[in-house]
Design an enzyme around this catalytic site. Structure first.
Site, PDB file in Angstrom:
ATOM      1  N   ASN A  88       0.872  -1.169   0.000  1.00 40.11           N
ATOM      2  CA  ASN A  88       0.000   0.000   0.000  1.00 40.11           C
ATOM      3  C   ASN A  88       0.913   1.223   0.000  1.00 40.11           C
ATOM      4  O   ASN A  88       1.419   1.647   1.031  1.00 40.11           O
ATOM      5  CB  ASN A  88      -0.899  -0.027   1.239  1.00 40.11           C
ATOM      6  CG  ASN A  88      -1.917   1.097   1.243  1.00 40.11           C
ATOM      7  OD1 ASN A  88      -1.858   2.008   0.404  1.00 40.11           O
ATOM      8  ND2 ASN A  88      -2.843   1.057   2.168  1.00 40.11           N
ATOM      9  N   ARG A 138      -2.348  -1.998  -3.813  1.00 35.41           N
ATOM     10  CA  ARG A 138      -3.610  -1.292  -3.626  1.00 35.41           C
ATOM     11  C   ARG A 138      -3.569   0.019  -4.405  1.00 35.41           C
ATOM     12  O   ARG A 138      -2.622   0.790  -4.285  1.00 35.41           O
ATOM     13  CB  ARG A 138      -3.816  -0.983  -2.144  1.00 35.41           C
ATOM     14  CG  ARG A 138      -5.005  -0.114  -1.871  1.00 35.41           C
ATOM     15  CD  ARG A 138      -5.281  -0.001  -0.378  1.00 35.41           C
ATOM     16  NE  ARG A 138      -6.518   0.729  -0.176  1.00 35.41           N
ATOM     17  CZ  ARG A 138      -6.588   1.939   0.373  1.00 35.41           C
ATOM     18  NH1 ARG A 138      -5.492   2.548   0.787  1.00 35.41           N
ATOM     19  NH2 ARG A 138      -7.740   2.538   0.517  1.00 35.41           N
ATOM     20  N   HIS A 180     -13.212   2.268  -0.557  1.00 39.07           N
ATOM     21  CA  HIS A 180     -13.209   1.237   0.501  1.00 39.07           C
ATOM     22  C   HIS A 180     -13.826  -0.055  -0.042  1.00 39.07           C
ATOM     23  O   HIS A 180     -14.306  -0.889   0.735  1.00 39.07           O
ATOM     24  CB  HIS A 180     -14.054   1.618   1.735  1.00 39.07           C
ATOM     25  CG  HIS A 180     -13.512   2.750   2.556  1.00 39.07           C
ATOM     26  ND1 HIS A 180     -14.329   3.635   3.206  1.00 39.07           N
ATOM     27  CD2 HIS A 180     -12.248   3.128   2.847  1.00 39.07           C
ATOM     28  CE1 HIS A 180     -13.597   4.523   3.862  1.00 39.07           C
ATOM     29  NE2 HIS A 180     -12.315   4.235   3.661  1.00 39.07           N
ATOM     30  N   ARG A 198     -13.150  14.566   7.536  1.00 38.59           N
ATOM     31  CA  ARG A 198     -13.902  15.010   6.359  1.00 38.59           C
ATOM     32  C   ARG A 198     -15.348  15.313   6.719  1.00 38.59           C
ATOM     33  O   ARG A 198     -15.946  14.608   7.538  1.00 38.59           O
ATOM     34  CB  ARG A 198     -13.898  13.926   5.276  1.00 38.59           C
ATOM     35  CG  ARG A 198     -12.528  13.627   4.699  1.00 38.59           C
ATOM     36  CD  ARG A 198     -12.663  12.697   3.489  1.00 38.59           C
ATOM     37  NE  ARG A 198     -11.383  12.119   3.159  1.00 38.59           N
ATOM     38  CZ  ARG A 198     -11.131  10.803   3.154  1.00 38.59           C
ATOM     39  NH1 ARG A 198     -12.079   9.929   3.455  1.00 38.59           N
ATOM     40  NH2 ARG A 198      -9.932  10.368   2.845  1.00 38.59           N
ATOM     41  N   GLU A 210      -8.257  -5.799   4.742  1.00 37.46           N
ATOM     42  CA  GLU A 210      -8.047  -5.419   3.341  1.00 37.46           C
ATOM     43  C   GLU A 210      -6.812  -6.097   2.757  1.00 37.46           C
ATOM     44  O   GLU A 210      -6.804  -6.462   1.581  1.00 37.46           O
ATOM     45  CB  GLU A 210      -7.927  -3.894   3.232  1.00 37.46           C
ATOM     46  CG  GLU A 210      -9.255  -3.209   3.457  1.00 37.46           C
ATOM     47  CD  GLU A 210      -9.174  -1.695   3.457  1.00 37.46           C
ATOM     48  OE1 GLU A 210      -9.004  -1.121   4.544  1.00 37.46           O
ATOM     49  OE2 GLU A 210      -9.275  -1.093   2.384  1.00 37.46           O
TER      50      GLU A 210
END
Ligand code: AMP
Length: 379
Positions: free
Chosen positions: A11, A72, A161, A222, A365
């Protein structure tokens, strides 16, 4: 040792590179680490040096052989609905998608480029965060703006996601012992970033993030959904520029904007100390989440399983109970004792025999990427 094939999951972010060496068959994590401060004082100079350091660190593990590498990538745009083997064309296409994810895709694609250079003899597979949402119906994916403008600039809802939502939807089906094709689910991925999805028979039909990860739920930093008019208003009256507005809504909003902290453990501490700002932040967060659950219940026409996952979803019983409070008439209920239990296992937290199963399902993940990688690499 007859160990099963191992996948290196990478990642690659703008300032850090996370890696895991995983045995996809049973999920064993052989080694993992993070190289931080890429391009910063005291850190490694660039992504090549970072990956070199990661690979170097694996020499210490027993049987360090890498069968394939899984990368990823945040944004696959309209081009990628599935994982793909990395070749020059794929790399070029990910470069083309940089305008859609300027904060993420450049570092993601750099990871693939240096990976292919440093490990040229193994397959490299790209797994996109948007891919699971490729199946969104047009009605859910389309913004009601001028068609020409939207088409020219790739303006549509992509969702993010996805790897986590897909993994959790399958794990939740397993938990309740029913085929994923036969159940309708709502998956709440609540981490520092947060999104919710509606999954019909294993297929994603709605999700709360859109063109970028800014849309939808209130998150750590956010705002989630806001009236786009706020942007024009602040540009006109406060003289804010594009970068400042981007920073405001992505980094200085959400729980952080309302309460001054973005970690939910801190938030609860502040609430315990009587902070009204912190209380309001949690109320706004829960209200938005409950609103989405209700909306997705309508989108699906009823739901069999609602799951919570990621840092907040897996650990915060107050959030889980608060988000679903008052929905008993819809068959949705959280059992206080089950909810309070702490565990790393997937588990049901609704009362025995409840019409809707509410569950906590830890996401993974890296394992999901490793499994998708090996599936393609062994093809
Ligand atoms: P993630 O993005 O999935 O790694 O989630 C990170 C977030 O999870 C943190 O910012 C915290 O808000 C939250 N978190 C982690 N551990 C806990 C915990 N024990 N209780 C409540 N929230 C937690």
């Amino acid at each position: 040792m007859g160990s099963s094939p191992r996948v290196l999951v990478v990642n690659s972010g703008s300032s850090s590179l996370k890696y895991q060496l995983v045995e996809p068959e049973d999920g064993t994590v052989v080694a993992k680490g993070i190289v931080e401060k890429i391009g910063e004082p005291g850190g490694v100079p660039d992504h090549e040096a970072a990956l070199r350091e990661a690979i170097e660190s694996l020499r210490g593990v027993d049987n360090p052989e890498i069968f394939a590498v899984g990368h990823r990538v945040v944004h696959g745009g309209s081009s990628f609905g599935e994982p793909v083997l990395a070749d020059d064309d794929v790399v070029a296409k990910i470069h083309e998608l940089i305008p859609l994810a300027p904060l993420h895709n450049p570092a993601n694609v750099r990871g693939i480029e240096v990976g292919r250079e440093l490990l040229p003899h193994v397959p490299h597979v790209v797994v996109f965060d948007t891919a699971f949402f490729h199946t969104l119906p047009e009605a859910a994916a389309t913004y009601a703006i001028d068609t020409e403008v939207a088409r020219e600039h790739g303006i549509r809802r992509y969702g993010f996601h996805g790897t986590s939502h897909q993994f959790v939807a399958h794990a939740a089906a397993e938990l309740v012992g029913r085929p994923v094709e036969e159940i309708d689910q709502i998956v709440c991925h609540l981490g520092n970033g947060a999104s919710v999805s509606a999954v019909k028979g294993g297929v994603a039909v709605e999700t709360s993030m859109g063109l970028t990860p800014l849309e939808g739920l209130v998150m750590g930093t956010r705002s989630g959904d806001v009236d786009a008019g706020i942007v024009f208003h602040l540009a006109r009256t406060a003289g804010m520029g594009v970068d400042e507005l981007d920073e405001l809504l992505n980094r200085r909003s959400g729980i952080k904007g309302l309460a001054g902290v973005n970690d939910f453990r801190e938030l609860h501490r502040l609430i315990g100390e009587g902070s009204e700002e912190a209380r309001l932040a949690l109320d706004v967060y829960l209200h938005r989440l409950r609103k989405y659950v209700g909306a997705y219940l309508a989108v699906l026409g009823g739901v069999d399983v609602i799951s919570f996952t990621a840092g907040v979803g897996e650990n915060d019983d107050v959030v889980r109970a608060g988000a679903l409070a008052g929905l008993e008439r819809l068959g949705i209920e959280v059992d206080p004792t089950r909810n309070a239990e702490r565990s790393k296992q997937a588990r049901v937290i609704s009362p025995e025999g409840a019409p809707v199963t509410v569950a906590v399902v830890p996401t993974n993940e890296e394992l999901a990427i490793a499994r998708q990688t090996i599936a393609l690499a062994q093809d």
